[in-house]
Design a protein around this motif. Sequence first.
Motif, mmCIF file in Angstrom:
data_model
loop_
_atom_site.group_PDB
_atom_site.id
_atom_site.type_symbol
_atom_site.label_atom_id
_atom_site.label_comp_id
_atom_site.label_asym_id
_atom_site.label_seq_id
_atom_site.Cartn_x
_atom_site.Cartn_y
_atom_site.Cartn_z
ATOM 1 N N SER A 28 0.828 -1.206 0.000
ATOM 2 C CA SER A 28 0.000 0.000 0.000
ATOM 3 C C SER A 28 0.865 1.259 0.000
ATOM 4 O O SER A 28 0.569 2.231 -0.700
ATOM 5 C CB SER A 28 -0.934 0.006 1.221
ATOM 6 O OG SER A 28 -1.791 -1.117 1.173
ATOM 7 N N ILE A 41 -4.840 2.772 2.442
ATOM 8 C CA ILE A 41 -4.409 2.953 3.823
ATOM 9 C C ILE A 41 -3.246 2.046 4.197
ATOM 10 O O ILE A 41 -3.040 0.995 3.608
ATOM 11 C CB ILE A 41 -5.579 2.792 4.819
ATOM 12 C CG1 ILE A 41 -6.140 1.376 4.798
ATOM 13 C CG2 ILE A 41 -6.655 3.827 4.517
ATOM 14 C CD1 ILE A 41 -7.167 1.105 5.904
ATOM 15 N N THR A 49 -5.057 -4.028 4.331
ATOM 16 C CA THR A 49 -5.794 -3.887 3.076
ATOM 17 C C THR A 49 -6.718 -5.088 2.899
ATOM 18 O O THR A 49 -6.271 -6.217 3.013
ATOM 19 C CB THR A 49 -4.816 -3.829 1.891
ATOM 20 O OG1 THR A 49 -3.838 -2.825 2.156
ATOM 21 C CG2 THR A 49 -5.540 -3.496 0.598
ATOM 22 N N ASP A 68 -3.598 -2.288 -5.610
ATOM 23 C CA ASP A 68 -3.111 -2.676 -4.289
ATOM 24 C C ASP A 68 -3.947 -3.876 -3.863
ATOM 25 O O ASP A 68 -5.164 -3.884 -4.034
ATOM 26 C CB ASP A 68 -3.318 -1.520 -3.308
ATOM 27 C CG ASP A 68 -2.727 -1.825 -1.948
ATOM 28 O OD1 ASP A 68 -1.885 -2.731 -1.848
ATOM 29 O OD2 ASP A 68 -3.108 -1.143 -0.977
HETATM 30 MG MG MG Z 1 -1.867 -2.973 2.321
#
Ligand code: MG
Length: 307
Positions: A28, A41, A49, A68
């Motif tokens: 991320s 985030i 995530t 991501d």
């Molecule tokens: Mg992540």
Amino acid sequence: MPTLRTETEPDTRCGFVALIGAPNVGKSTLVNALVGTKVTIVSPKVQTTRALIRGIMIEGKSQVVLMDTPGIFAPRRRLDRAMVTTAWSGAHDADVVGLLVDAKRGLDEETEAILPKLAEVAGPKILILNKVDLVAKPALLTLAEGANARPQFAATFMVSARSGDGIDAVKAWLAAHVPAGPWHYPEDQITDAPLRSLAAEITREKLFNKLHQELPYRSTVETEQWKELRGGAVRIEQTIYVERESQRKIVLGKGGQQIKAIGAEARAEIAAMIEQKVHLFLFVKVREHWGDDPERFREMGLEFPKE
Ligand code: MG
Ligand code: GDP
């Protein structure tokens, strides 16, 4: 009609790049560094995530859509399985896959377990050794040598997603290797996530950073209301779901101090993101089996696994 496309737009490129890897390797952080803005985030905890988050980067005439993904690990709960499945589907859907490795951890068991399955993914793959700021040069070179011995990877990069070191080389490589074709998104778009889900993710990040042990994994956040007020402010209501009354008490904290602190941090960040004044209202609800509730998975953008 690819011929028409190349006639009208002779040299634009656009493609999807999935970043996969073990939990906490910095996927991320790297997406945010490549996009140049926070779109996903980050926390020091594993499995932050949960769904596929797309961040959009532009480099020269290329638009690169970065996916991501949740970390790949041995799943236990239903939510774990949904997250790992999502990560792999992201890899299979991508034009290029980047495998991220924490340079300090090296090719550990978790990353080794990913390699055979990665071999089944078509398309070019690159290896990204992240967190080079934490590793001494000689150890890094040994790791890079070992990793380069693997025929799977078209290129290897050494970066620090946190400091930005080495990021430009990754950008340039991706820009040159996504397929030729027109852009999928308008030039100024940096993510495809709706604001309400970004706002829920921001609050979830604060929960992850403030709460300890299992609690972050036992909670989820949803934006229930988003109302534009006269005068340009926004009223946002979010619900934090937890599994037990005891967890609800911890999220609230003594005299409501914890939820107040979470709300203050989230409010400031959401306001900065949307450049509007924000009134944020957080509610904490006990939903015993939210981890087995299809509706919660839908809200998170995850497929609901049958078991
Ligand atoms: Mg992540
Ligand atoms: P993910 O689970 O793979 O998405 O990892 P995150 O991006 O959430 O990052 C996990 C942790 O590693 C966070 O505390 C990040 O701040 C940290 N991190 C990410 N990239 C770097 C880096 O290049 N150097 C260092 N020292 N820490 C990093």
